[in-house]
Design an enzyme around this catalytic site. Structure first.
Site, short mmCIF file in Angstrom:
data_model
loop_
_atom_site.label_atom_id
_atom_site.label_comp_id
_atom_site.label_asym_id
_atom_site.label_seq_id
_atom_site.Cartn_x
_atom_site.Cartn_y
_atom_site.Cartn_z
N ASP A 57 -3.39 7.08 -1.48
CA ASP A 57 -2.16 6.70 -2.51
C ASP A 57 -1.84 5.28 -2.65
OD1 ASP A 57 -0.13 7.33 -4.16
OD2 ASP A 57 1.58 7.68 -2.51
N LYS A 59 -1.86 4.23 -5.83
CA LYS A 59 -1.09 3.90 -7.29
C LYS A 59 -1.90 3.09 -8.06
CE LYS A 59 3.05 6.18 -5.78
NZ LYS A 59 2.87 6.03 -4.31
N PRO A 64 -8.98 -1.24 -17.16
CA PRO A 64 -9.80 -0.28 -16.74
C PRO A 64 -11.05 -0.32 -15.75
CG PRO A 64 -9.22 -0.27 -19.19
CD PRO A 64 -8.75 -1.53 -18.51
N ARG A 175 12.85 17.52 0.43
CA ARG A 175 13.79 17.52 1.73
C ARG A 175 14.52 18.86 1.97
NH1 ARG A 175 11.65 13.14 1.82
NH2 ARG A 175 12.59 11.27 1.97
O1 C5P Z 1 9.16 9.84 3.13
P1 C5P Z 1 9.26 10.77 1.93
O2 C5P Z 1 9.21 12.12 2.07
O3 C5P Z 1 10.05 10.35 0.97
O4 C5P Z 1 7.72 10.20 1.31
C1 C5P Z 1 7.30 10.56 0.23
C2 C5P Z 1 5.64 9.85 0.07
O5 C5P Z 1 5.46 10.39 -1.16
C3 C5P Z 1 5.98 8.39 -0.10
O6 C5P Z 1 4.78 8.02 1.07
C4 C5P Z 1 5.76 7.71 -1.33
O7 C5P Z 1 5.02 6.89 -1.43
C5 C5P Z 1 5.17 9.01 -2.04
N1 C5P Z 1 5.53 8.98 -3.49
C6 C5P Z 1 6.77 9.37 -4.10
N2 C5P Z 1 6.95 9.38 -5.42
C7 C5P Z 1 5.82 9.34 -6.26
C8 C5P Z 1 4.75 9.28 -5.68
C9 C5P Z 1 4.46 9.24 -4.39
O8 C5P Z 1 7.63 9.36 -2.98
N3 C5P Z 1 6.00 9.55 -7.32
#
Ligand code: C5P
Length: 225
Positions: A57, A59, A64, A175
């Site tokens: 991840d 991102k 391109p 959560r």
């Molecule tokens: O600790 P938590 O459960 O918040 O982690 C969420 C994970 O998902 C993190 O690693 C974050 O980089 C990733 N993430 C996110 N939102 C997004 C894409 C990825 O929280 N839109």
């Protein structure tokens, strides 16, 4: 049933592998910039050797040719899923999709840490309805050949009409009731997100920062049954 992807937001390969050893049934792990910059590509191999699928991840959001090169490199390393930003635009997404080989790409739509107000401020526009913006970006991604989108639990309902069946819906911001939310803003509990159609639940801190990660992981698996 939705897959659980544990976000290995830790500082070393040792820490990551120690955690993985405490989650024996885990099928998917996510590597973000914090672990990747410290542990490098070796951690990808270490996870694959343990039979865990790797979600890289980072991102990507670039011109391109730069994104296409990164996608090729990830494919060579055996990555199973990697992220690009949908905001990179159709051309960037198309060349990324062309380079992906057997790997799947997920397009990040609007980060789960944004509220409508903070996103509107970031893009300098009047208040934007996030579910519309997320659907718009998801459509651009899938019509460009991307097979997964990253959305918050709040947009799962609108995804059904926005993307074709079979598109993976990768959902962070998960959560359990009572858990600390931290910097996430558009959240839901694991069961609601799974029932609303998430194919992959991305969960970091609730598991990684727990004293009993195995117990928390098992509880989450049971709630999504
Ligand atoms: O600790 P938590 O459960 O918040 O982690 C969420 C994970 O998902 C993190 O690693 C974050 O980089 C990733 N993430 C996110 N939102 C997004 C894409 C990825 O929280 N839109």
């Amino acid at each position: 049933m939705a897959e659980i992807v544990v976000a290995l937001d830790v500082s070393s390969e040792d820490e990551a592998l120690h955690l993985i050893d405490r989650l024996p049934d885990l099928r998917w792990a996510k590597i973000g910039p914090m672990l990747f910059l410290r542990a490098g590509t070796a951690v990808i191999k270490a996870l694959k050797d343990r039979g865990v699928k790797v979600f890289l991840d980072l991102k990507w959001y670039d011109i391109p040719s730069a994104v296409s090169g990164a996608v090729e490199a990830a494919l060579e390393l055996g990555v199973d899923l990697a992220t690009v930003h949908a905001l990179g635009g159709a051309e960037m997404l198309r060349v990324a999709a062309k380079a992906k080989g057997s790997m799947r790409l997920a397009a990040v739509t609007v980060l789960t840490s944004y509220t409508p107000e903070s996103f509107s401020e970031a893009v300098g526009r009047n208040t934007i309805e996030l579910h519309r913006e997320v659907s718009r970006l998801a459509r651009v991604a899938v019509t460009s050949g991307i097979g997964a989108v990253v959305v918050s639990p709040w947009e799962l309902g609108t995804m059904r009409s926005a993307v074709p069946k079979g598109t993976w819906l990768v959902v962070p911001g998960i959560r359990s009731p009572g858990a600390e939310i931290g910097d996430q803003r558009r959240t839901a509990d694991p069961r609601s997100a799974a029932e609303a159609g998430a194919t992959h639940l991305v969960i970091g801190r609730p598991i990684v920062r727990s004293d009993q990660p195995g117990v928390v992981y098992q509880q989450i698996c049971e709630t999504i049954g």
